[in-house]
Design a protein around this motif. Structure first.
Motif, PDB file in Angstrom:
ATOM      1  N   GLN A 417       0.937  -1.162  -0.173  1.00 57.23           N
ATOM      2  CA  GLN A 417      -0.040   0.358  -0.039  1.00 57.23           C
ATOM      3  C   GLN A 417       0.756   1.555  -0.197  1.00 57.23           C
ATOM      4  OE1 GLN A 417      -3.477  -0.361  -0.692  1.00 57.23           O
ATOM      5  NE2 GLN A 417      -3.042  -1.697  -0.417  1.00 57.23           N
ATOM      6  N   GLU A 418       2.075   0.654   0.799  1.00 63.27           N
ATOM      7  CA  GLU A 418       2.555   2.745   0.437  1.00 63.27           C
ATOM      8  C   GLU A 418       3.190   3.006  -0.774  1.00 63.27           C
ATOM      9  OE1 GLU A 418       5.577   2.531   3.925  1.00 63.27           O
ATOM     10  OE2 GLU A 418       6.624   0.829   3.382  1.00 63.27           O
ATOM     11  N   LEU A 419       4.263   1.799  -0.815  1.00 59.26           N
ATOM     12  CA  LEU A 419       4.515   1.385  -1.780  1.00 59.26           C
ATOM     13  C   LEU A 419       3.094   2.518  -3.327  1.00 59.26           C
ATOM     14  CD1 LEU A 419       6.078  -1.539  -2.420  1.00 59.26           C
ATOM     15  CD2 LEU A 419       7.451   0.644  -2.320  1.00 59.26           C
ATOM     16  N   HIS A 420       2.119   2.040  -3.823  1.00 55.56           N
ATOM     17  CA  HIS A 420       1.164   2.171  -4.667  1.00 55.56           C
ATOM     18  C   HIS A 420       1.027   4.029  -4.261  1.00 55.56           C
ATOM     19  CE1 HIS A 420      -3.145   1.687  -6.025  1.00 55.56           C
ATOM     20  NE2 HIS A 420      -2.136   1.901  -6.803  1.00 55.56           N
ATOM     21  N   THR A 424       0.986   6.539  -7.093  1.00 59.72           N
ATOM     22  CA  THR A 424      -0.526   7.051  -7.172  1.00 59.72           C
ATOM     23  C   THR A 424      -0.087   9.043  -7.019  1.00 59.72           C
ATOM     24  OG1 THR A 424      -2.007   5.524  -5.978  1.00 59.72           O
ATOM     25  CG2 THR A 424      -2.779   7.768  -6.408  1.00 59.72           C
ATOM     26  N   LEU A 425       0.648   9.186  -6.044  1.00 61.03           N
ATOM     27  CA  LEU A 425       0.827  10.473  -5.344  1.00 61.03           C
ATOM     28  C   LEU A 425       1.800  11.061  -6.958  1.00 61.03           C
ATOM     29  CD1 LEU A 425       0.847  10.661  -2.034  1.00 61.03           C
ATOM     30  CD2 LEU A 425      -0.612  11.870  -3.355  1.00 61.03           C
ATOM     31  N   GLY A 426       2.799  10.031  -7.174  1.00 66.15           N
ATOM     32  CA  GLY A 426       3.867  10.784  -8.073  1.00 66.15           C
ATOM     33  C   GLY A 426       4.881  10.802  -8.000  1.00 66.15           C
ATOM     34  N   LYS A 427       5.542  10.570  -6.644  1.00 66.78           N
ATOM     35  CA  LYS A 427       6.442  10.534  -5.848  1.00 66.78           C
ATOM     36  C   LYS A 427       7.465   9.535  -6.076  1.00 66.78           C
ATOM     37  CE  LYS A 427       4.515  13.652  -3.258  1.00 66.78           C
ATOM     38  NZ  LYS A 427       4.857  14.981  -3.428  1.00 66.78           N
ATOM     39  N   LYS A 428       9.050  10.017  -5.526  1.00 62.66           N
ATOM     40  CA  LYS A 428       9.747   9.267  -6.217  1.00 62.66           C
ATOM     41  C   LYS A 428      10.159   7.836  -4.995  1.00 62.66           C
ATOM     42  CE  LYS A 428      13.166  12.675  -7.827  1.00 62.66           C
ATOM     43  NZ  LYS A 428      14.471  13.015  -9.130  1.00 62.66           N
ATOM     44  N   TYR A 429      10.711   7.002  -5.880  1.00 65.16           N
ATOM     45  CA  TYR A 429      11.142   6.105  -4.364  1.00 65.16           C
ATOM     46  C   TYR A 429      11.752   6.180  -3.441  1.00 65.16           C
ATOM     47  CZ  TYR A 429      12.255   1.077  -3.698  1.00 65.16           C
ATOM     48  OH  TYR A 429      12.346   0.028  -2.257  1.00 65.16           O
ATOM     49  N   SER A 430      12.912   7.455  -3.348  1.00 65.02           N
ATOM     50  CA  SER A 430      13.264   7.610  -2.726  1.00 65.02           C
ATOM     51  C   SER A 430      13.055   8.165  -0.906  1.00 65.02           C
ATOM     52  CB  SER A 430      15.464   8.486  -3.401  1.00 65.02           C
ATOM     53  OG  SER A 430      14.541   9.536  -3.805  1.00 65.02           O
ATOM     54  N   LYS A 431      11.966   8.936  -1.619  1.00 62.62           N
ATOM     55  CA  LYS A 431      11.453   8.912  -0.162  1.00 62.62           C
ATOM     56  C   LYS A 431      11.335   7.907   0.411  1.00 62.62           C
ATOM     57  CE  LYS A 431       9.585  13.553  -1.724  1.00 62.62           C
ATOM     58  NZ  LYS A 431      10.234  14.326  -1.123  1.00 62.62           N
ATOM     59  N   LEU A 432      11.683   6.555   0.534  1.00 63.18           N
ATOM     60  CA  LEU A 432      11.550   5.473   1.797  1.00 63.18           C
ATOM     61  C   LEU A 432      12.908   5.663   2.630  1.00 63.18           C
ATOM     62  CD1 LEU A 432       9.615   2.618   0.428  1.00 63.18           C
ATOM     63  CD2 LEU A 432       8.344   4.494   1.552  1.00 63.18           C
ATOM     64  N   THR A 433      13.972   6.240   1.957  1.00 63.00           N
ATOM     65  CA  THR A 433      14.860   6.046   2.507  1.00 63.00           C
ATOM     66  C   THR A 433      14.923   6.665   3.882  1.00 63.00           C
ATOM     67  OG1 THR A 433      15.778   6.443   0.570  1.00 63.00           O
ATOM     68  CG2 THR A 433      17.640   6.373   1.906  1.00 63.00           C
ATOM     69  N   PRO A 440      10.589  -5.864  13.291  1.00 62.52           N
ATOM     70  CA  PRO A 440      10.782  -5.970  12.133  1.00 62.52           C
ATOM     71  C   PRO A 440       9.384  -6.524  11.329  1.00 62.52           C
ATOM     72  CG  PRO A 440      10.843  -8.251  13.632  1.00 62.52           C
ATOM     73  CD  PRO A 440      10.434  -7.170  14.793  1.00 62.52           C
ATOM     74  N   VAL A 441       9.143  -5.471  11.037  1.00 55.46           N
ATOM     75  CA  VAL A 441       7.966  -4.804  10.114  1.00 55.46           C
ATOM     76  C   VAL A 441       8.734  -5.394   8.806  1.00 55.46           C
ATOM     77  CG1 VAL A 441       6.411  -3.515  11.415  1.00 55.46           C
ATOM     78  CG2 VAL A 441       7.897  -2.758   9.560  1.00 55.46           C
ATOM     79  N   ALA A 442       7.558  -6.519   8.135  1.00 49.16           N
ATOM     80  CA  ALA A 442       7.882  -7.734   7.206  1.00 49.16           C
ATOM     81  C   ALA A 442       8.519  -6.123   5.762  1.00 49.16           C
ATOM     82  CB  ALA A 442       6.812  -8.067   6.282  1.00 49.16           C
ATOM     83  N   SER A 443       7.353  -5.175   5.501  1.00 51.07           N
ATOM     84  CA  SER A 443       7.227  -4.688   4.860  1.00 51.07           C
ATOM     85  C   SER A 443       9.095  -3.021   4.862  1.00 51.07           C
ATOM     86  CB  SER A 443       6.175  -3.151   4.911  1.00 51.07           C
ATOM     87  OG  SER A 443       5.636  -2.373   6.187  1.00 51.07           O
ATOM     88  N   ARG A 444       9.736  -3.386   5.629  1.00 56.21           N
ATOM     89  CA  ARG A 444      10.809  -3.011   5.673  1.00 56.21           C
ATOM     90  C   ARG A 444      11.328  -3.922   4.325  1.00 56.21           C
ATOM     91  NH1 ARG A 444      13.460  -2.021  11.295  1.00 56.21           N
ATOM     92  NH2 ARG A 444      15.522  -2.101   9.498  1.00 56.21           N
ATOM     93  N   ILE A 445      11.214  -4.195   3.403  1.00 52.78           N
ATOM     94  CA  ILE A 445      11.369  -5.235   2.484  1.00 52.78           C
ATOM     95  C   ILE A 445      11.277  -3.436   1.201  1.00 52.78           C
ATOM     96  CG2 ILE A 445       9.629  -6.001   1.576  1.00 52.78           C
ATOM     97  CD1 ILE A 445      12.748  -7.322   1.647  1.00 52.78           C
ATOM     98  N   ASN A 446      10.591  -3.005   1.882  1.00 52.97           N
ATOM     99  CA  ASN A 446      10.080  -1.639   0.200  1.00 52.97           C
ATOM    100  C   ASN A 446      11.106  -0.685   0.786  1.00 52.97           C
ATOM    101  OD1 ASN A 446       8.129  -3.208   0.133  1.00 52.97           O
ATOM    102  ND2 ASN A 446       6.836  -1.847   1.161  1.00 52.97           N
ATOM    103  N   GLN A 447      11.255  -0.537   1.708  1.00 48.89           N
ATOM    104  CA  GLN A 447      12.809   0.183   1.731  1.00 48.89           C
ATOM    105  C   GLN A 447      14.151  -0.456   1.299  1.00 48.89           C
ATOM    106  OE1 GLN A 447      14.087   0.816   6.498  1.00 48.89           O
ATOM    107  NE2 GLN A 447      13.954   3.606   5.677  1.00 48.89           N
TER     108      GLN A 447
END
Ligand SMILES: Cc1cc2nc3c(=O)[nH]c(=O)nc-3n(C[C@H](O)[C@H](O)[C@H](O)COP(=O)(O)OP(=O)(O)OC[C@H]3O[C@@H](n4cnc5c(N)ncnc54)[C@H](O)[C@@H]3O)c2cc1C
Ligand SMILES: NC(=O)c1ccc[n+]([C@@H]2O[C@H](COP(=O)([O-])OP(=O)(O)OC[C@H]3O[C@@H](n4cnc5c(N)ncnc54)[C@H](O)[C@@H]3O)[C@@H](O)[C@H]2O)c1
Length: 476
Positions: A417-420, A424-433, A440-447
């Motif tokens: 959901q956070e990636l989507h 949707t907002l047209g943001k850069k992926y590096s925003k997650l850095t 250890p939430v599993a969605s750390r993999i997104n980062q």
């Protein structure tokens, strides 16, 4: 001209409930018609999303109990199918209570009508012998499951998503499932976990062919782990009895039940399309990018639109349609920010543009692959087989923006959901850095991939030299 209603909506599924609900909310005089009171809520509530997810929920409890036998728990036996279906129906009832014709009329003030509606003129619908007219008519009439049309088909009861959830009383002994899409995948896992011996016949080389290859392969492996016998590149050639199928390559298969999930066709019969100049081509209602049929006062949304057949597809159509009905500027149907999830274990969750769409549109992008092999949570909870693929825009203009991706993992539907949202907002992926994730939430993999990319930049001699200089300057 004087009309009986501002708006008539035919079909009370995800699409129709949304269209009539919004119209009524803004004070329009809207009629919502469905052929049967028990169909209010449509396929999603009655024969689709909800019963399948409730069944998967029970099945996952069986899988959990079975997995615990490795650690000393003792369990055996199969599901008591009557009890399982009682649970499924009970959960449906909770949602249904808000979607009955009476309740919907009470909540929204809509004129809800039970009866088969037929278009009988340009802006006219007849139901239960009553003629209704409206400024605009919305067809939200849904789709029907395809059946196998092979020699001997009349010998066999082909179970589908309606009968399986309402007529089946016993757990099938040997269940043959035909098709490689989300219905087959979800239901083959559910029935295998409940104790059926399941064979899945897939026409192509892999399951879930709208998702990246690796995702279908991961899921196939997990389904096999649940005991599903998957047979690729084959299909039913004929039936020789009520319980015997001959396959294309000459093998024969015995089954106690056969569930056919080979896609769906737009419902085009029994609606009177021909009386209102609504054309049908290749089995679909002809509708343009603004949901207009060949009659400019009649629109098609939801499965009736014949494209993305999802409940949230119906929701998206509704949003677009209402913007178009209310504003002078029309919104064109576009799918660059769409998403879908197959609710198996692991879930396969897709968002944004697929690789095929990116290639078709000639977009310059890079692919980031992130296996969950070394993810701490995946190791602890045994889903190292998980995988994430991301597509990120290359180039000066918009470079670094997230374009789409797909994930295989338990709860991947929630994790993407956070990636989507970024996409949707047209943001850069590096925003997650620099986002903080609770360990250890599993969605750390997104980062992780974003951090790996940032770390990669440190390897540039220029960046490293600059940082070294900054350090030495401040700490003499
Ligand atoms: C097994 C299964 C699982 C699914 N799981 C998911 C999921 O997890 N997530 C997801 O997003 N999607 C899922 N889907 C897809 C989703 O259910 C459909 O895309 C969605 O329900 C379509 O809604 P709709 O309103 O367009 O059509 P429908 O829900 O089919 O509604 C159409 C309605 O029109 C009525 N109707 C038709 N003709 C007439 C007429 N002449 N007069 C009066 N009434 C009429 C019908 O009775 C029906 O109630 C699933 C589908 C299936 C089959
Ligand atoms: N989780 C979800 O969102 C979810 C779950 C279930 C269904 N749905 C929706 O319901 C719709 C229907 O699902 P579905 O799984 O039936 O359809 P589908 O169209 O996605 O998949 C059908 C599969 O059957 C195969 N096939 C077609 N003809 C065949 C034949 N004669 N023999 C063997 N295989 C054959 C196709 O190659 C395809 O892989 C889909 O559009 C999907 O969007 C969504």
């Amino acid at each position: 001209m004087k009309y009986t209603h501002d708006l008539i909506v035919i079909g009370a599924g995800a699409a129709g409930l949304g269209a009539a609900g919004f119209g009524s909310t803004i004070g329009l005089k809207a009629a919502l018609i469905d052929k049967s009171a028990k169909n209010f809520g449509g396929d999603c509530l009655n024969y689709g999303c909800i019963p399948s997810k409730a069944l998967l929920h029970v099945a996952s409890q069986f899988a959990g109990a079975k997995a615990a036998t490795d650690f000393g728990l003792r369990v055996d036996g199969k599901a008591d199918f009557k009890k399982v279906m009682a649970y499924v129906h009970q959960q449906q009832d909770v949602i249904r209570a808000l979607e009955t014709p009476e309740q919907f009329a009470k909540n929204y003030g809509t004129d809800t009508i039970v009866g088969t509606a037929e278009l009988t003129g340009d802006r006219e619908v007849t139901v239960n012998g009553r003629k209704l007219t409206a400024r605009k008519i919305v067809l939200a009439t849904g789709s029907v499951p395809r059946q196998l049309d092979v020699p001997g088909a009349d010998l066999v009861k082909q179970w589908d998503n309606e009968s399986i959830f309402w007529e089946l009383e016993e757990l099938p002994e040997k269940l043959l499932i035909v098709g490689g899409g989300p219905i087959s995948c979800e239901l083959s896992q559910a029935f295998a976990r409940l104790g059926s011996q399941v064979t899945l016949l897939v026409r192509g080389e892999r399951i879930l062919d709208k998702d990246p290859d690796i995702m279908g392969n991961i899921l196939a492996e997990r389904l096999r782990h649940d005991g599903v016998d998957i047979q690729f590149e084959t299909e039913v050639a004929s039936f020789t009895s009520a319980t015997q199928a001959e396959l294309k390559h000459g093998k024969s298969l015995e089954f106690s039940h056969i569930l056919v999930a080979i896609g769906r066709s737009v419902r085009t019969k029994g609606i009177g399309l021909e009386n209102a100049g609504v054309e049908v081509k290749d089995g679909k209602i002809v509708a343009d990018a603004y949901y207009r049929t060949t009659n400019k006062n009649i629109f098609a949304i939801g499965d009736a639109y014949g494209r993305e057949m999802f409940s949230h597809g119906a929701e998206k159509h509704n949003t677009d349609l209402w913007i178009n009905l209310l504003s002078p500027v029309d919104i064109k149907h576009k799918l660059n920010k769409f998403t879908w999830v197959t609710f198996t274990d692991p879930e396969i969750a897709q968002f944004g543009l697929t690789k095929e769409q990116l290639d078709e549109q000639g977009i310059n992008y890079e692919t980031i692959e992130q296996p969950l092999e070394h993810d701490d949570r995946a190791v602890a909870a045994d889903f190292q087989y998980g995988h994430l693929i991301l597509y990120v825009k290359k180039g000066l203009f918009g470079g670094g923006k997230l374009l789409g991706g797909c994930m295989a993992a338990p709860a991947a539907g929630e994790m993407i959901q956070e990636l989507h949202l970024l996409q949707t907002l047209g943001k850069k992926y590096s925003k997650l850095t620099n986002k903080i994730y609770a360990y250890p939430v599993a969605s750390r993999i997104n980062q992780k991939a974003a951090r790996d990319r940032a770390a990669g930049q440190l390897e540039s001699p220029v960046v490293a030299r600059g940082l070294r200089a900054a350090f030495r300057l401040q700490h003499r």
